[in-house]
Write a protein that holds these residues in place. Structure first.
Motif, PDB file in Angstrom:
ATOM      1  N   LYS A   2       9.869 -17.556   2.070  1.00 18.96           N
ATOM      2  CA  LYS A   2      10.746 -16.392   2.147  1.00 18.96           C
ATOM      3  C   LYS A   2      11.530 -16.428   3.465  1.00 18.96           C
ATOM      4  N   PHE A   3      12.847 -16.278   3.331  1.00 14.83           N
ATOM      5  CA  PHE A   3      13.763 -16.241   4.469  1.00 14.83           C
ATOM      6  C   PHE A   3      14.442 -14.875   4.489  1.00 14.83           C
ATOM      7  N   VAL A   4      14.620 -14.321   5.686  1.00 13.21           N
ATOM      8  CA  VAL A   4      15.359 -13.072   5.858  1.00 13.21           C
ATOM      9  C   VAL A   4      16.416 -13.273   6.927  1.00 13.21           C
ATOM     10  N   SER A   5      17.589 -12.680   6.717  1.00 12.90           N
ATOM     11  CA  SER A   5      18.654 -12.704   7.715  1.00 12.90           C
ATOM     12  C   SER A   5      19.211 -11.292   7.854  1.00 12.90           C
ATOM     13  N   TRP A   6      19.410 -10.875   9.100  1.00 16.47           N
ATOM     14  CA  TRP A   6      19.874  -9.505   9.339  1.00 16.47           C
ATOM     15  C   TRP A   6      20.744  -9.467  10.597  1.00 16.47           C
ATOM     16  N   ASN A   7      21.982  -9.023  10.444  1.00 18.85           N
ATOM     17  CA  ASN A   7      22.809  -8.686  11.604  1.00 18.85           C
ATOM     18  C   ASN A   7      22.377  -7.296  12.057  1.00 18.85           C
ATOM     19  N   LYS A  17      15.001   1.893  15.081  1.00 20.06           N
ATOM     20  CA  LYS A  17      15.476   2.397  13.784  1.00 20.06           C
ATOM     21  C   LYS A  17      14.814   1.683  12.615  1.00 20.06           C
ATOM     22  N   GLY A  18      13.582   1.216  12.817  1.00 16.59           N
ATOM     23  CA  GLY A  18      12.831   0.677  11.695  1.00 16.59           C
ATOM     24  C   GLY A  18      12.728  -0.829  11.616  1.00 16.59           C
ATOM     25  N   PHE A  19      13.145  -1.550  12.669  1.00 13.76           N
ATOM     26  CA  PHE A  19      13.105  -3.013  12.603  1.00 13.76           C
ATOM     27  C   PHE A  19      11.683  -3.527  12.389  1.00 13.76           C
ATOM     28  N   TYR A 197      26.776  -5.178  -1.599  1.00 12.72           N
ATOM     29  CA  TYR A 197      27.383  -5.329  -0.278  1.00 12.72           C
ATOM     30  C   TYR A 197      26.310  -5.373   0.809  1.00 12.72           C
ATOM     31  N   SER A 198      26.697  -5.932   1.969  1.00 13.85           N
ATOM     32  CA  SER A 198      25.755  -6.053   3.083  1.00 13.85           C
ATOM     33  C   SER A 198      26.268  -5.423   4.371  1.00 13.85           C
ATOM     34  N   TRP A 199      27.519  -4.946   4.353  1.00 15.46           N
ATOM     35  CA  TRP A 199      28.089  -4.308   5.549  1.00 15.46           C
ATOM     36  C   TRP A 199      28.967  -3.146   5.131  1.00 15.46           C
ATOM     37  N   GLY A 239      19.329   0.986   9.879  1.00 18.90           N
ATOM     38  CA  GLY A 239      19.022   0.498  11.221  1.00 18.90           C
ATOM     39  C   GLY A 239      20.179  -0.262  11.846  1.00 18.90           C
ATOM     40  N   SER A 240      21.175  -0.607  11.023  1.00 21.87           N
ATOM     41  CA  SER A 240      22.351  -1.342  11.468  1.00 21.87           C
ATOM     42  C   SER A 240      23.479  -1.025  10.497  1.00 21.87           C
TER      43      SER A 240
END
Length: 253
Positions: A2-7, A17-19, A197-199, A239-240
């Motif tokens: 499992k890979f996760v990516s987050w700006n 904020k929940g990271f 969407y992601s942003w 959180g972002s």
């Protein structure tokens, strides 16, 4: 795997904020973040036992920056493209037995497109770099690529045509990258999925109404397609101004 990516748009803020809650919930094998916006020593991230941490800080304070947290210690780590340095902290490459992992925060062309020429040069250098890696081992690429590739990847395609992140030039560079032997994992599984969407802009009610862009990706060397188990966008995570994106691959070893 499992890979996760987050700006995270500022890791110190996101931690409040929940990271940690999301990080612990996902139990990712590799967790990548972009736009950390900090310098060495400005945060002590307690991820518990089992994670190796790799950071690329921008020389400019409070700007850009990337990091990777991995359960498996890599064979090698590289910061940069042609040189093993990246003054804006935009890229980290980890080499593992069966693949390379590249996390990237692609330069923004800016609202007035004043950085578009630099952005397009970056795209060519980045693509060439990935092809060099791919000649040795398959590659998993993740991060904020700062482009909505197709009209389906943003809410208001007509109104944003020609704007930063949706210029014909930026979109064509993304097409060239995919045509060079890489696959957009999300679109591979969900070619027709809309409203994904992601942003989202920070303007009032934009996220509430899901007026967003998909600019955060997991790309893989196309020969890894048979290993793709799932690719998703965790749009329920706040959180972002970006949300995390997730890739699950069958074991590559």
């Amino acid at each position: 795997m499992k890979f996760v990516s987050w700006n995270v748009n500022g890791l110190r803020s996101c931690v409040n904020k929940g990271f940690y809650e999301y990080f612990n919930e996902t139990q990712a094998d590799i967790f990548c973040v972009q736009e950390t916006k900090l310098q060495e020593g400005q945060i002590q991230l307690d991820l518990g036992e089992g994670y190796h941490q790799y950071w690329n800080y921008a020389l400019k304070k409070g700007y850009s920056g990337t990091a990777v947290f991995t359960k498996t210690e890599p064979l090698s780590v590289r910061y940069g493209l042609e040189e093993n340095t990246e003054p804006e902290g935009r890229i980290i490459t980890l080499e593992f037995d069966a693949f390379y992992l590249v996390t990237v925060y692609t330069p923004n062309a800016k609202r007035d497109l004043s950085r578009l020429e630099y952005r397009l040069e970056w795209e060519d250098r980045f693509r060439n770099y990935l092809l060099q890696l791919d000649a040795h081992k398959p590659v998993v690429i993740c991060g904020d690529l700062n482009v909505a590739h197709q009209e389906i990847d943003l809410k208001n395609a007509k109104g944003n045509r020609g704007n930063s992140g949706f210029t014909e030039e930026e979109r064509e560079k993304m097409t060239m990258l995919l045509d060079a032997g890489f696959t957009d994992s999300f679109r591979y599984l969900y070619p027709d999925k809309t409203d994904a969407y992601s942003w989202w802009s920070n303007m009032p009610r934009v996220r509430e109404r899901n007026v967003g862009w998909r600019i955060d990706y997991f790309l893989v060397s196309s020969r890894l397609r048979p290993f793709i188990v799932d690719a998703r966008i965790d749009s329920h995570i706040f959180g972002s101004d970006h949300c995390p994106v997730v890739l699950e691959l069958a074991d590559l070893t």
